[in-house]
Design a protein around this motif. Structure first.
Motif, mmCIF file in Angstrom:
data_model
loop_
_atom_site.group_PDB
_atom_site.id
_atom_site.type_symbol
_atom_site.label_atom_id
_atom_site.label_comp_id
_atom_site.label_asym_id
_atom_site.label_seq_id
_atom_site.Cartn_x
_atom_site.Cartn_y
_atom_site.Cartn_z
ATOM 1 N N LYS A 39 -23.959 36.020 32.651
ATOM 2 C CA LYS A 39 -24.472 37.387 32.798
ATOM 3 C C LYS A 39 -24.853 37.978 31.435
ATOM 4 C CE LYS A 39 -23.649 38.159 37.294
ATOM 5 N NZ LYS A 39 -23.038 36.878 37.684
ATOM 6 N N ALA A 40 -24.013 37.773 30.441
ATOM 7 C CA ALA A 40 -24.224 38.411 29.138
ATOM 8 C C ALA A 40 -25.392 37.816 28.356
ATOM 9 C CB ALA A 40 -22.947 38.326 28.303
ATOM 10 N N PHE A 41 -25.481 36.492 28.291
ATOM 11 C CA PHE A 41 -26.507 35.872 27.450
ATOM 12 C C PHE A 41 -27.935 36.246 27.860
ATOM 13 C CE2 PHE A 41 -24.748 32.031 24.872
ATOM 14 C CZ PHE A 41 -23.981 32.899 24.126
ATOM 15 N N PRO A 42 -28.293 36.200 29.153
ATOM 16 C CA PRO A 42 -29.667 36.564 29.505
ATOM 17 C C PRO A 42 -30.025 38.001 29.144
ATOM 18 C CG PRO A 42 -28.670 35.309 31.275
ATOM 19 C CD PRO A 42 -27.569 35.649 30.315
ATOM 20 N N THR A 83 -31.948 29.382 15.622
ATOM 21 C CA THR A 83 -31.338 30.231 14.596
ATOM 22 C C THR A 83 -31.446 31.701 14.972
ATOM 23 O OG1 THR A 83 -31.829 28.620 12.859
ATOM 24 C CG2 THR A 83 -31.435 30.898 12.167
ATOM 25 N N GLU A 84 -32.613 32.094 15.482
ATOM 26 C CA GLU A 84 -32.790 33.492 15.880
ATOM 27 C C GLU A 84 -31.885 33.840 17.056
ATOM 28 O OE1 GLU A 84 -36.213 36.589 17.462
ATOM 29 O OE2 GLU A 84 -36.734 34.982 16.088
ATOM 30 N N PHE A 85 -31.759 32.931 18.012
ATOM 31 C CA PHE A 85 -30.903 33.194 19.169
ATOM 32 C C PHE A 85 -29.463 33.429 18.725
ATOM 33 C CE2 PHE A 85 -28.062 32.058 22.588
ATOM 34 C CZ PHE A 85 -28.622 32.680 23.694
ATOM 35 N N ILE A 86 -28.967 32.580 17.843
ATOM 36 C CA ILE A 86 -27.590 32.724 17.364
ATOM 37 C C ILE A 86 -27.415 34.050 16.631
ATOM 38 C CG2 ILE A 86 -25.878 31.768 15.763
ATOM 39 C CD1 ILE A 86 -26.979 28.980 16.515
ATOM 40 N N THR A 87 -28.426 34.442 15.869
ATOM 41 C CA THR A 87 -28.374 35.732 15.180
ATOM 42 C C THR A 87 -28.283 36.879 16.180
ATOM 43 O OG1 THR A 87 -29.632 34.897 13.292
ATOM 44 C CG2 THR A 87 -29.608 37.282 13.615
ATOM 45 N N LEU A 88 -29.069 36.815 17.249
ATOM 46 C CA LEU A 88 -29.051 37.869 18.261
ATOM 47 C C LEU A 88 -27.690 37.966 18.950
ATOM 48 C CD1 LEU A 88 -32.564 37.294 19.878
ATOM 49 C CD2 LEU A 88 -31.874 39.217 18.434
ATOM 50 N N VAL A 89 -27.045 36.827 19.153
ATOM 51 C CA VAL A 89 -25.729 36.820 19.800
ATOM 52 C C VAL A 89 -24.660 37.408 18.892
ATOM 53 C CG1 VAL A 89 -23.875 35.304 20.638
ATOM 54 C CG2 VAL A 89 -26.235 34.903 21.350
ATOM 55 N N THR A 90 -24.733 37.098 17.606
ATOM 56 C CA THR A 90 -23.658 37.463 16.683
ATOM 57 C C THR A 90 -23.847 38.807 15.988
ATOM 58 O OG1 THR A 90 -24.744 36.144 14.943
ATOM 59 C CG2 THR A 90 -23.047 35.057 16.257
ATOM 60 N N GLU A 91 -25.046 39.377 16.053
ATOM 61 C CA GLU A 91 -25.247 40.673 15.414
ATOM 62 C C GLU A 91 -24.634 41.784 16.278
ATOM 63 O OE1 GLU A 91 -29.407 41.232 14.933
ATOM 64 O OE2 GLU A 91 -29.788 41.688 17.038
ATOM 65 N N PRO A 92 -24.519 43.019 15.745
ATOM 66 C CA PRO A 92 -23.836 44.097 16.475
ATOM 67 C C PRO A 92 -24.340 44.355 17.890
ATOM 68 C CG PRO A 92 -24.124 44.730 14.193
ATOM 69 C CD PRO A 92 -24.845 43.424 14.360
ATOM 70 N N ASP A 93 -25.656 44.318 18.109
ATOM 71 C CA ASP A 93 -26.176 44.565 19.458
ATOM 72 C C ASP A 93 -25.712 43.485 20.433
ATOM 73 O OD1 ASP A 93 -27.417 46.856 18.665
ATOM 74 O OD2 ASP A 93 -29.441 46.015 18.594
ATOM 75 N N GLY A 94 -25.687 42.245 19.965
ATOM 76 C CA GLY A 94 -25.207 41.155 20.810
ATOM 77 C C GLY A 94 -23.734 41.312 21.128
ATOM 78 N N ALA A 95 -22.949 41.687 20.120
ATOM 79 C CA ALA A 95 -21.515 41.899 20.330
ATOM 80 C C ALA A 95 -21.273 43.034 21.324
ATOM 81 C CB ALA A 95 -20.839 42.203 18.999
ATOM 82 N N ALA A 96 -22.108 44.069 21.257
ATOM 83 C CA ALA A 96 -21.966 45.201 22.180
ATOM 84 C C ALA A 96 -22.256 44.769 23.617
ATOM 85 C CB ALA A 96 -22.903 46.329 21.764
ATOM 86 N N THR A 97 -23.254 43.913 23.795
ATOM 87 C CA THR A 97 -23.564 43.414 25.137
ATOM 88 C C THR A 97 -22.422 42.559 25.665
ATOM 89 O OG1 THR A 97 -25.941 43.436 24.680
ATOM 90 C CG2 THR A 97 -25.192 42.045 26.502
ATOM 91 N N LEU A 98 -21.871 41.712 24.823
ATOM 92 C CA LEU A 98 -20.733 40.887 25.233
ATOM 93 C C LEU A 98 -19.546 41.768 25.623
ATOM 94 C CD1 LEU A 98 -21.116 38.182 22.470
ATOM 95 C CD2 LEU A 98 -21.174 37.713 24.925
ATOM 96 N N ALA A 99 -19.298 42.814 24.842
ATOM 97 C CA ALA A 99 -18.197 43.729 25.149
ATOM 98 C C ALA A 99 -18.428 44.439 26.478
ATOM 99 C CB ALA A 99 -18.043 44.745 24.023
ATOM 100 N N LYS A 100 -19.685 44.759 26.760
ATOM 101 C CA LYS A 100 -20.044 45.406 28.029
ATOM 102 C C LYS A 100 -19.617 44.555 29.217
ATOM 103 C CE LYS A 100 -24.283 46.235 30.681
ATOM 104 N NZ LYS A 100 -25.768 46.253 30.606
#
Length: 256
Positions: free
Chosen positions: A54-57, A230-247
């Motif tokens: 759910k989170a990654f897409p 590389t860009e995908f990993i950056t998107l996952v690990t940056e603050p916006d990605g972390a916020a989505t994971l937390a959601k």
């Protein structure tokens, strides 16, 4: 006469020097160079643990394959093309590294922990992660996938011997059997329980939050879309990605 000839020759010489087109090539200007565009993620092939479905897409578009982490490593070892591998535990990421399947250093990006779920109406009258599970239709993950390894740990920590009716290769299959009424209870990640909403009743497991699963991500060696990976990993690990994971209920990227 001599003066006329001299003047005529001079005129012809001047015409020959000045009338031809220049053959020199102008230096290209800085603006004529094509601008570099950022690598996209749409074509990136992502092998990710099923609990991330759910989170990654929501974080980025990509070509996803969600499955149990151990099964994904098996596929990579078998030569399946992929750009990114995201594991629900360190054990399977370490295995991928040791088998030479990973490029660079894996990055910790989230945590998760197990809970016990039952169908919303709790037909088995489960009271928690306790002896009320005895004789009930319990579904868990197989021991070789992260949720299964975590299940064995929490069972041992709580002094329980589990007798499941089935062991699944991915946590989403455990959840599916519970929500379909095919099981009285199942052990899934907190994120999966949250995604099921009012379809399940949730029981905390003592000690589970103190020893969460850690989630790791890395580029696959020989990735066909290395820049996009590389860009995908950056998107996952940056603050916006972390916020989505937390959601979606994932914990912070910490081992403490």
């Amino acid at each position: 006469m001599k003066r006329f000839v001299a003047l005529l020759a001079a005129a012809l010489l001047m015409t020959g020097c000045g009338g031809g087109a220049s053959t020199s090539t102008p230096e290209p200007s800085e603006s004529s160079s094509p601008a570099a565009s950022a690598a996209g993620t749409e074509d990136v092939i992502v092998f990710a643990a099923a609990s991330l479905n759910k989170a990654f897409p929501e974080i980025a578009p990509a070509k996803y394959s969600f499955d149990g982490s151990s099964g994904l490593v098996d596929q990579l070892q078998g030569g399946a093309p992929a750009d990114v591998f995201a594991s629900a535990d360190k054990k399977n990421m370490d295995r991928a590294v040791s088998e030479g399947l990973i490029e660079g250093e894996p990055v910790l990006f989230a945590t998760n922990y197990l809970v016990l779920v039952t169908p919303a109406d709790n037909p088995g009258e489960i009271t928690g992660f306790d002896s009320s599970l005895d004789g009930k239709k319990l579904v868990i993950c197989a021991a070789d996938v992260p949720c299964g390894a975590a299940t064995l740990k929490v069972a041992e920590a709580n002094g329980l011997t589990l007798n499941p009716v089935s062991e699944e290769s991915k946590v989403t299959d455990v959840l599916g059997k519970v929500t379909a009424g095919e099981a009285d209870a199942g052990l899934v990640y907190a994120t999966d329980a949250a995604s099921a909403g009012d379809k399940v009743k949730v029981f905390d497991i003592p000690g589970a939050q103190d020893d969460p699963n850690t989630y790791w991500i890395a580029s696959v060696k020989g990735a066909p879309h290395a820049e996009g990976a590389t860009e995908f990993i950056t998107l996952v690990t940056e603050p916006d990605g972390a916020a989505t994971l937390a959601k979606y209920g994932f914990g912070p990227a910490t081992t403490e």
